[in-house]
Design a protein around this motif. Structure first.
Motif, PDB file in Angstrom:
ATOM      1  N   VAL A  70       0.854  -1.180   0.000  1.00  0.00           N
ATOM      2  CA  VAL A  70       0.000   0.000   0.000  1.00  0.00           C
ATOM      3  C   VAL A  70       0.889   1.229   0.000  1.00  0.00           C
ATOM      4  O   VAL A  70       1.855   1.304   0.754  1.00  0.00           O
ATOM      5  N   SER A  71       0.561   2.200  -0.830  1.00  0.00           N
ATOM      6  CA  SER A  71       1.289   3.461  -0.826  1.00  0.00           C
ATOM      7  C   SER A  71       0.925   4.234   0.442  1.00  0.00           C
ATOM      8  O   SER A  71      -0.254   4.327   0.801  1.00  0.00           O
ATOM      9  N   LEU A  72       1.923   4.772   1.108  1.00  0.00           N
ATOM     10  CA  LEU A  72       1.653   5.542   2.335  1.00  0.00           C
ATOM     11  C   LEU A  72       0.830   6.794   2.050  1.00  0.00           C
ATOM     12  O   LEU A  72       0.135   7.295   2.924  1.00  0.00           O
ATOM     13  N   TYR A  73       0.902   7.288   0.810  1.00  0.00           N
ATOM     14  CA  TYR A  73       0.109   8.463   0.439  1.00  0.00           C
ATOM     15  C   TYR A  73      -1.383   8.132   0.396  1.00  0.00           C
ATOM     16  O   TYR A  73      -2.216   9.024   0.526  1.00  0.00           O
ATOM     17  N   ASN A  74      -1.718   6.853   0.209  1.00  0.00           N
ATOM     18  CA  ASN A  74      -3.114   6.447   0.078  1.00  0.00           C
ATOM     19  C   ASN A  74      -3.748   5.983   1.376  1.00  0.00           C
ATOM     20  O   ASN A  74      -4.944   5.710   1.410  1.00  0.00           O
ATOM     21  N   VAL A  75      -2.956   5.861   2.449  1.00  0.00           N
ATOM     22  CA  VAL A  75      -3.490   5.407   3.727  1.00  0.00           C
ATOM     23  C   VAL A  75      -4.395   6.474   4.314  1.00  0.00           C
ATOM     24  O   VAL A  75      -4.027   7.638   4.430  1.00  0.00           O
ATOM     25  N   ILE A  76      -5.611   6.061   4.678  1.00  0.00           N
ATOM     26  CA  ILE A  76      -6.597   6.986   5.248  1.00  0.00           C
ATOM     27  C   ILE A  76      -6.708   6.796   6.756  1.00  0.00           C
ATOM     28  O   ILE A  76      -6.830   7.754   7.502  1.00  0.00           O
ATOM     29  N   ASP A  77      -6.632   5.522   7.202  1.00  0.00           N
ATOM     30  CA  ASP A  77      -6.772   5.256   8.636  1.00  0.00           C
ATOM     31  C   ASP A  77      -6.124   3.912   8.961  1.00  0.00           C
ATOM     32  O   ASP A  77      -6.014   3.042   8.103  1.00  0.00           O
ATOM     33  N   VAL A  78      -5.709   3.759  10.217  1.00  0.00           N
ATOM     34  CA  VAL A  78      -5.098   2.523  10.696  1.00  0.00           C
ATOM     35  C   VAL A  78      -5.804   2.135  11.989  1.00  0.00           C
ATOM     36  O   VAL A  78      -5.952   2.954  12.898  1.00  0.00           O
ATOM     37  N   PHE A  79      -6.253   0.877  12.034  1.00  0.00           N
ATOM     38  CA  PHE A  79      -6.919   0.354  13.216  1.00  0.00           C
ATOM     39  C   PHE A  79      -6.094  -0.817  13.745  1.00  0.00           C
ATOM     40  O   PHE A  79      -5.777  -1.733  12.999  1.00  0.00           O
ATOM     41  N   ILE A  80      -5.744  -0.784  15.024  1.00  0.00           N
ATOM     42  CA  ILE A  80      -4.991  -1.873  15.642  1.00  0.00           C
ATOM     43  C   ILE A  80      -5.976  -2.861  16.236  1.00  0.00           C
ATOM     44  O   ILE A  80      -6.856  -2.496  17.010  1.00  0.00           O
ATOM     45  N   ASP A  81      -5.819  -4.140  15.846  1.00  0.00           N
ATOM     46  CA  ASP A  81      -6.718  -5.186  16.360  1.00  0.00           C
ATOM     47  C   ASP A  81      -6.169  -5.800  17.624  1.00  0.00           C
ATOM     48  O   ASP A  81      -5.049  -5.966  17.844  1.00  0.00           O
TER      49      ASP A  81
END
Length: 108
Positions: free
Chosen positions: A97-108
């Protein structure tokens, strides 16, 4: 089907195939989503979540924007390539995944 579609459906049989194709492409473009613009605080929050996940070997769900749509990839972070600005996840298949395209990160 909305009330406005009735007029279009009524006249489609009288249109040239090229016009029907052009109308279908126009309707598809209406469904396209736009990439949200992230503020500084959200970018820092994503960065902190990524660092926490990579240092503690945690599973994450990453929401990202690609091909005019939102996608979610879940897995453990294999590596973050700061030179190419990409993120590689270890899941069923290795996802990049391109870091420019990351919208959100959820830790499980």
């Amino acid at each position: 089907m909305s009330a406005n579609d009735r007029g279009t459906i009524k006249w489609v049989s009288l249109m040239l195939p090229e016009h029907v194709q052009m109308l279908n492409e126009m309707w598809e473009e209406d469904e396209y989503k736009e990439k949200p613009i992230l503020d500084e605080q959200k970018i820092m929050e994503i960065d902190a979540s990524l660092q926490c996940a990579i240092h503690n070997d945690l599973t994450v769900a990453i929401k990202f924007f690609e091909n005019r749509s939102y996608h979610t990839a879940k897995g453990k972070i294999l590596k973050i390539d700061s030179l190419n600005k990409t993120l590689q996840l270890r899941n069923q298949e290795e996802t990049k995944v391109s870091l420019y395209n990351v919208i959100d990160v959820f830790i499980d």
